[in-house]
Scaffold this motif. Structure first.
Motif, PDB file in Angstrom:
ATOM      1  N   GLN A   1     -15.464  13.709 -15.702  1.00 58.90           N
ATOM      2  CA  GLN A   1     -16.067  15.310 -15.422  1.00 58.90           C
ATOM      3  C   GLN A   1     -14.657  15.984 -16.365  1.00 58.90           C
ATOM      4  O   GLN A   1     -14.321  16.880 -16.976  1.00 58.90           O
ATOM      5  CB  GLN A   1     -15.814  16.395 -14.065  1.00 58.90           C
ATOM      6  N   ARG A   2     -13.572  15.186 -15.516  1.00 59.54           N
ATOM      7  CA  ARG A   2     -12.259  15.808 -16.978  1.00 59.54           C
ATOM      8  C   ARG A   2     -12.469  15.477 -17.919  1.00 59.54           C
ATOM      9  O   ARG A   2     -12.248  16.515 -19.059  1.00 59.54           O
ATOM     10  CB  ARG A   2     -11.150  15.082 -16.252  1.00 59.54           C
ATOM     11  N   SER A   3     -13.074  14.547 -18.669  1.00 60.44           N
ATOM     12  CA  SER A   3     -13.404  13.643 -19.654  1.00 60.44           C
ATOM     13  C   SER A   3     -14.375  15.112 -20.411  1.00 60.44           C
ATOM     14  O   SER A   3     -13.594  15.454 -21.611  1.00 60.44           O
ATOM     15  CB  SER A   3     -13.760  12.323 -19.823  1.00 60.44           C
ATOM     16  N   GLN A   4     -15.100  15.275 -19.648  1.00 56.69           N
ATOM     17  CA  GLN A   4     -16.287  15.995 -20.298  1.00 56.69           C
ATOM     18  C   GLN A   4     -15.565  17.424 -20.641  1.00 56.69           C
ATOM     19  O   GLN A   4     -16.145  17.939 -21.839  1.00 56.69           O
ATOM     20  CB  GLN A   4     -17.241  16.477 -19.444  1.00 56.69           C
ATOM     21  N   ASP A   5     -14.976  18.322 -19.657  1.00 55.83           N
ATOM     22  CA  ASP A   5     -14.538  19.288 -20.092  1.00 55.83           C
ATOM     23  C   ASP A   5     -13.471  19.399 -21.025  1.00 55.83           C
ATOM     24  O   ASP A   5     -13.322  20.400 -21.771  1.00 55.83           O
ATOM     25  CB  ASP A   5     -13.410  19.718 -18.592  1.00 55.83           C
ATOM     26  N   TYR A   6     -12.720  18.395 -21.175  1.00 57.37           N
ATOM     27  CA  TYR A   6     -11.816  17.532 -22.153  1.00 57.37           C
ATOM     28  C   TYR A   6     -12.853  18.154 -23.832  1.00 57.37           C
ATOM     29  O   TYR A   6     -11.937  18.812 -24.681  1.00 57.37           O
ATOM     30  CB  TYR A   6     -11.016  16.325 -22.146  1.00 57.37           C
ATOM     31  N   TYR A   7     -13.738  17.662 -23.462  1.00 60.88           N
ATOM     32  CA  TYR A   7     -14.037  17.145 -24.860  1.00 60.88           C
ATOM     33  C   TYR A   7     -15.247  18.398 -25.175  1.00 60.88           C
ATOM     34  O   TYR A   7     -15.111  19.370 -26.388  1.00 60.88           O
ATOM     35  CB  TYR A   7     -15.289  15.904 -25.430  1.00 60.88           C
TER      36      TYR A   7
ATOM     37  N   ALA B   1     -11.123  18.315  -5.888  1.00 61.41           N
ATOM     38  CA  ALA B   1     -11.607  18.395  -7.161  1.00 61.41           C
ATOM     39  C   ALA B   1     -11.124  19.635  -8.298  1.00 61.41           C
ATOM     40  O   ALA B   1     -10.928  19.289  -9.728  1.00 61.41           O
ATOM     41  CB  ALA B   1     -12.864  17.465  -6.925  1.00 61.41           C
ATOM     42  N   PRO B   2     -11.892  20.844  -7.491  1.00 59.01           N
ATOM     43  CA  PRO B   2     -11.862  21.514  -8.653  1.00 59.01           C
ATOM     44  C   PRO B   2     -10.405  22.077  -8.755  1.00 59.01           C
ATOM     45  O   PRO B   2      -9.869  22.249 -10.072  1.00 59.01           O
ATOM     46  CB  PRO B   2     -12.107  22.865  -8.237  1.00 59.01           C
ATOM     47  N   ARG B   3      -9.192  21.694  -7.873  1.00 62.04           N
ATOM     48  CA  ARG B   3      -7.829  22.184  -8.497  1.00 62.04           C
ATOM     49  C   ARG B   3      -7.366  21.341  -9.709  1.00 62.04           C
ATOM     50  O   ARG B   3      -6.816  21.813 -10.172  1.00 62.04           O
ATOM     51  CB  ARG B   3      -6.803  21.721  -7.563  1.00 62.04           C
ATOM     52  N   PHE B   4      -7.914  20.312  -8.970  1.00 66.19           N
ATOM     53  CA  PHE B   4      -7.375  19.223 -10.150  1.00 66.19           C
ATOM     54  C   PHE B   4      -7.644  19.043 -11.633  1.00 66.19           C
ATOM     55  O   PHE B   4      -7.502  18.742 -12.881  1.00 66.19           O
ATOM     56  CB  PHE B   4      -8.020  17.467  -9.905  1.00 66.19           C
ATOM     57  N   LEU B   5      -9.313  19.251 -11.446  1.00 66.56           N
ATOM     58  CA  LEU B   5      -9.556  19.701 -13.022  1.00 66.56           C
ATOM     59  C   LEU B   5      -9.458  20.471 -13.993  1.00 66.56           C
ATOM     60  O   LEU B   5      -9.474  20.916 -14.910  1.00 66.56           O
ATOM     61  CB  LEU B   5     -11.511  19.547 -12.655  1.00 66.56           C
ATOM     62  N   GLU B   6      -8.863  22.258 -12.919  1.00 67.56           N
ATOM     63  CA  GLU B   6      -8.317  23.323 -13.381  1.00 67.56           C
ATOM     64  C   GLU B   6      -7.131  22.919 -14.057  1.00 67.56           C
ATOM     65  O   GLU B   6      -7.121  23.462 -15.442  1.00 67.56           O
ATOM     66  CB  GLU B   6      -8.366  24.398 -12.019  1.00 67.56           C
ATOM     67  N   PHE B   7      -6.064  22.217 -13.825  1.00 70.97           N
ATOM     68  CA  PHE B   7      -4.667  22.183 -14.160  1.00 70.97           C
ATOM     69  C   PHE B   7      -5.402  21.124 -15.405  1.00 70.97           C
ATOM     70  O   PHE B   7      -4.712  21.213 -16.461  1.00 70.97           O
ATOM     71  CB  PHE B   7      -3.631  21.634 -13.415  1.00 70.97           C
ATOM     72  N   GLU B   8      -5.861  20.193 -15.407  1.00 67.92           N
ATOM     73  CA  GLU B   8      -6.211  18.997 -16.019  1.00 67.92           C
ATOM     74  C   GLU B   8      -6.665  19.510 -17.845  1.00 67.92           C
ATOM     75  O   GLU B   8      -6.387  19.422 -18.955  1.00 67.92           O
ATOM     76  CB  GLU B   8      -6.875  17.781 -15.638  1.00 67.92           C
ATOM     77  N   LYS B   9      -7.181  20.702 -17.201  1.00 72.56           N
ATOM     78  CA  LYS B   9      -7.794  20.795 -18.333  1.00 72.56           C
ATOM     79  C   LYS B   9      -6.872  21.427 -19.651  1.00 72.56           C
ATOM     80  O   LYS B   9      -7.256  21.468 -20.677  1.00 72.56           O
ATOM     81  CB  LYS B   9      -9.199  22.603 -18.202  1.00 72.56           C
ATOM     82  N   TRP B  10      -5.957  22.043 -18.623  1.00 70.75           N
ATOM     83  CA  TRP B  10      -4.713  22.580 -19.876  1.00 70.75           C
ATOM     84  C   TRP B  10      -3.956  21.479 -19.963  1.00 70.75           C
ATOM     85  O   TRP B  10      -3.747  21.135 -21.368  1.00 70.75           O
ATOM     86  CB  TRP B  10      -4.244  23.528 -18.478  1.00 70.75           C
ATOM     87  N   TRP B  11      -3.125  20.317 -19.109  1.00 70.21           N
ATOM     88  CA  TRP B  11      -2.998  19.421 -18.821  1.00 70.21           C
ATOM     89  C   TRP B  11      -3.058  18.614 -20.252  1.00 70.21           C
ATOM     90  O   TRP B  11      -2.519  17.815 -21.133  1.00 70.21           O
ATOM     91  CB  TRP B  11      -2.749  18.424 -17.897  1.00 70.21           C
ATOM     92  N   GLY B  12      -4.290  18.249 -20.572  1.00 75.10           N
ATOM     93  CA  GLY B  12      -5.272  17.264 -21.412  1.00 75.10           C
ATOM     94  C   GLY B  12      -5.595  18.223 -22.824  1.00 75.10           C
ATOM     95  O   GLY B  12      -6.388  17.501 -23.690  1.00 75.10           O
ATOM     96  N   GLY B  13      -5.533  19.644 -23.166  1.00 73.99           N
ATOM     97  CA  GLY B  13      -6.048  20.208 -24.178  1.00 73.99           C
ATOM     98  C   GLY B  13      -4.472  20.054 -25.396  1.00 73.99           C
ATOM     99  O   GLY B  13      -3.640  21.011 -24.929  1.00 73.99           O
ATOM    100  N   HIS B  14      -4.851  19.022 -26.107  1.00 68.73           N
ATOM    101  CA  HIS B  14      -3.746  18.657 -26.854  1.00 68.73           C
ATOM    102  C   HIS B  14      -3.578  19.598 -27.946  1.00 68.73           C
ATOM    103  O   HIS B  14      -4.351  19.882 -28.724  1.00 68.73           O
ATOM    104  CB  HIS B  14      -3.207  17.392 -26.985  1.00 68.73           C
TER     105      HIS B  14
ATOM    106  N   GLU C   1      -4.335  10.535 -24.510  1.00 71.37           N
ATOM    107  CA  GLU C   1      -5.014  10.368 -24.936  1.00 71.37           C
ATOM    108  C   GLU C   1      -6.832   9.618 -24.478  1.00 71.37           C
ATOM    109  O   GLU C   1      -7.920   9.840 -24.030  1.00 71.37           O
ATOM    110  CB  GLU C   1      -5.886  10.352 -26.522  1.00 71.37           C
ATOM    111  N   LEU C   2      -6.235   8.667 -25.220  1.00 69.20           N
ATOM    112  CA  LEU C   2      -7.159   7.523 -24.172  1.00 69.20           C
ATOM    113  C   LEU C   2      -7.758   7.138 -22.755  1.00 69.20           C
ATOM    114  O   LEU C   2      -9.202   7.085 -22.948  1.00 69.20           O
ATOM    115  CB  LEU C   2      -6.137   6.246 -24.127  1.00 69.20           C
TER     116      LEU C   2
END
Length: 726
Positions: free
Chosen positions: A36-42, A266-279, A499-500
């Motif tokens: 889900q994190r990867s899908q959010d990322y893309y 999961a919700p908190r993790f995905l919320e933060f990772e959406k910013w941290w991984g938005g390069h 990114e990998l």
């Protein structure tokens, strides 16, 4: 007798079976969260203007359409339902960091910087950016765009009581400070949060990231990465650098916590990772300038930077109050790097007064780098009090202060004049107090100056010998792909550590295709392990051992890097080969006053000398209050709120911007010749004698707003009472 061992075996077998099933289920759900994190990322990357703001917004300006285009935009933030905005309060403008991630951390949550400012009634704006820079955009282009943004905000709030309050987060903080030094007329109070301004500062054994430039031989590697990236510097490299500071967290803790709490986390993790991984990337020109001039050159804090039009960028030209918020728990921008510029610029407290600068600092004891911007529970009080007391901060007399906050209780004197849940005092400090935090070290200065010189040599060699070959090779490979260099750059980006993982766990990987369906079935059959299962304790013990091992690796690595750095760059031979001589004195001497600065100070002194005897009851009241306050141990928010409430009792109404000017004039009158300034008060009162008795009553109530006066404050109040009676 034989039944007990058998029962124990059966019980143990059940515990193992129960734990094994739970662990397998958690692992499937864990992998699905990463999917889900990867899908959010893309999905995030596919947005027209990607951001993670938690508020609705209206784009006001898009700098990609400017004459000198850059990838920045200005937006007005829509207040949440139930929040009332006062159009006459000064607006807030939040600038987000461009350090690898995308924009939005300043408005990530309801209690982040934007949310707290809107709760206090301020209109809010946000300056963000798109992931891709415009070709060849420069720091000067960005400064020009930011200046136009602020001009637009000021024009939209012409009736507001003061210029905009500007918040610069992390790297956006130094960008804000540069602009404020060149165009000070655009700024109200400036809050820089987690902002590095003195890049060489730090404490041995605590701040290893400052050695990075020296350990790779300088900025030539930045140029190489940008050349391989086709003229762009991949923001993923910056994110990887942050992750490397704490491998126990980046490699284990955050994932273990998710796996161990998979049903709720999961919700908190995905919320933060959406910013941290938005390069987000930077142009080669921007990143090279940042590394050469700031990270390795450290030229901002000694007024050695020059803008594209030849203007010297001197932070002493800033006329607005500067509030530095930093934290002992911040391993990216520790307090020495956030406050060291004060020691770099000034040699005495008198120089701060002469420059007419107000500098406030607040050091949190524990919050991490990101918590400074998000305004989580541990840092919310600072953001609330900065927003609530922004008008007081704006009129503070020149000098150095520390913001000290104590909780509001039932025993607090005059709680009606306390805004929020905390009582804030601005206590005077000296350069010696800041130096005790920064701990300047001349030997370290020489080491980092040596790094700068070797960096320039290596960069010159790279540009002469290797850069043409690298660029030609990149173009040749791009030609083979027949799609310019987009495919090459994209594949190189996918292979970076930042990114990998997103690519591997995305549905672009065929192995991930059945995962969502499997996770759905696991959720239906979910059987969490019981809390008393003995294997949970073993699991925790194993996790602690992994953390200890990674922390041990980090400490060994950081210690080895520091030792190597100190030995090599501290060698007299290395320094001599770099052209640095010990007889030259400090490698970065404090900047002398510029001719225009000297003229400004002399003009200010002459104006204040001529103004000592001028004014009416309003000026006499403020002069008296300042005289009494200068005998105490700080300026309390209650005193300002009390004065603001009572101002109509002793004088005609005034705007805060006029109050700021008057406070500064009366402060300098007292600094210039205290006795003459006091002796002039009776004559000033005679201009409006009908207000004199009311003004004295206001003075008594304002100075008592904080409770019992000190002996010195009581003595000074008696002096003022005598002057009002004469």
């Amino acid at each position: 007798m034989s039944a007990n061992p058998r029962s124990a075996v059966i019980s143990g077998g059940r515990a193992i079976t129960e734990y094994t099933l739970d662990a397998l289920q958690r692992s499937v759900l864990f992998c699905d969260v990463l999917r889900q994190r990867s899908q959010d990322y893309y999905r995030h990357k596919a947005m027209t203007i990607p951001h993670v703001l938690g508020f609705d917004l209206e784009i006001i300006l898009d700098a990609r359409n400017f004459e000198r285009p850059v990838n920045f935009w200005l937006a007005r933030i829509e207040p949440p339902a139930g929040v009332v905005i006062d159009p006459f309060k000064r607006p807030f403008v939040v600038f987000d960091p461009r350090a690898g991630q995308g924009p939005g951390i300043g408005g990530f949550k309801a209690d982040s910087e934007l949310g707290v400012a809107m709760q206090a009634g301020h209109t809010c704006y946000f300056v963000g950016f798109t992931p891709d820079p415009l070709p060849h955009q420069t720091i000067d282009d960005v400064m020009r765009a930011h200046g136009h943004f602020l001009e637009t905000v000021i024009a939209r709030h012409a009736e507001a009581e003061g210029k905009p309050c500007i918040i610069g987060n992390c790297q956006a903080g130094w960008a804000v400070m540069m602009l404020a030094a060149v165009q000070p007329e655009l700024f109200g109070p400036i809050i820089i949060a987690g902002t590095p301004l003195s890049f060489w500062a730090g404490l041995k054994g605590q701040n290893p990231s400052r050695y990075s430039g020296g350990m790779v031989g300088g900025s030539w590697l930045t140029a190489l990465i940008s050349d391989i990236g086709g003229g762009k510097f991949d923001g993923g490299h910056l994110v990887s650098g942050f992750d490397n500071l704490d491998p126990a967290n980046s490699l284990w803790n955050k994932y273990y916590y998710l796996w161990n709490n998979i049903d709720t986390e999961a919700p908190r993790f995905l919320e933060f990772e959406k910013w941290w991984g938005g390069h987000a990337d930077l142009s080669a020109e921007e990143m090279q300038w940042i590394v050469d001039e700031l990270f390795i050159g450290n030229r901002m804090a000694t007024a050695k930077l020059v803008s594209g039009d030849g203007t010297r960028i001197d932070l002493r030209n800033i006329r607005s109050p500067i509030l530095c918020f930093c934290s002992e728990g911040d391993n990216i921008t520790p307090p020495p790097q956030a406050l060291g510029w004060i020691c770099d610029l000034y040699s005495s407290d008198e120089e701060i007064f002469a420059a007419d600068q107000t500098i406030v600092y607040a050091i949190h004891e524990s919050v991490g780098h990101l918590g400074i911007f998000v305004s989580g529970s541990v840092a919310r009080k600072q953001h609330q009090e900065f927003s609530s007391n922004i008008d007081l901060i704006d009129i503070l007399p020149p000098g150095l202060y520390e913001a000290v906050m104590t909780p509001k209780t039932d025993d607090t004197v005059n709680p009606q004049w306390v805004e929020g849940d905390w009582l804030v005092r601005f206590e005077p400090r000296s350069l010696a107090d800041v130096a005790a935090v920064v701990q300047p070290n001349l030997d370290d200065e020489r080491r980092f100056a040596t790094v700068k010189r070797i960096s320039d040599i290596n960069l010159g060699l790279y540009r002469t010998l290797l850069q043409p070959l690298v660029r030609a090779q990149v173009k040749a490979v791009a030609a083979v792909t027949a799609q310019a260099n987009a495919d090459v750059t994209e594949w190189l980006h996918r292979l970076t550590p930042a990114e990998l993982p997103y690519y591997l766990f995305s549905e672009r990987n065929p192995l991930m295709a059945p995962l969502a369906s499997l996770a759905g079935r696991v959720k239906k059959a979910r059987k969490p392990v019981s809390d008393d299962n003995w294997l949970l304790k073993q699991q925790e013990n194993y996790s602690r051992s992994v953390v200890a091992a990674l922390d041990g690796f980090r400490d060994f690595r950081d210690g080895a890097i520091e030792s190597c750095f100190m030995a090599f760059y501290g060698s007299p031979v290395t320094q001599a080969m770099a052209g640095l001589r010990t007889a030259d004195g400090a490698p970065r001497p404090q900047p002398g006053q510029s001719p225009e600065g000297i003229v400004r100070i002399e003009q200010r002194l002459a104006e204040n000398s001529a103004r000592i005897g001028k004014g009416g009851v309003h000026e006499a009241t403020l002069r008296s209050l300042l005289y009494i306050a200068m005998g105490g141990d700080g300026i309390d928010g209650r005193s300002f709120n009390a004065l603001h409430e009572m101002r109509a009792e002793y004088s005609k109404p005034y705007r805060p911007i006029h109050l700021k000017q008057t406070v500064r004039e009366e402060f300098f009158a007292l600094k210039l010749d205290q006795q003459a300034a006091l002796d002039a008060i009776p004559a000033m009162l005679s201009v409006e004698p009908q207000f004199a008795s009311k003004a004295l009553s206001v003075i008594r109530r304002v100075v008592s707003a904080t409770g019992k006066l000190s002996a010195e404050e009581s003595r000074r109040l008696a002096v003022v009472e005598g002057l009002f009676a004469s």
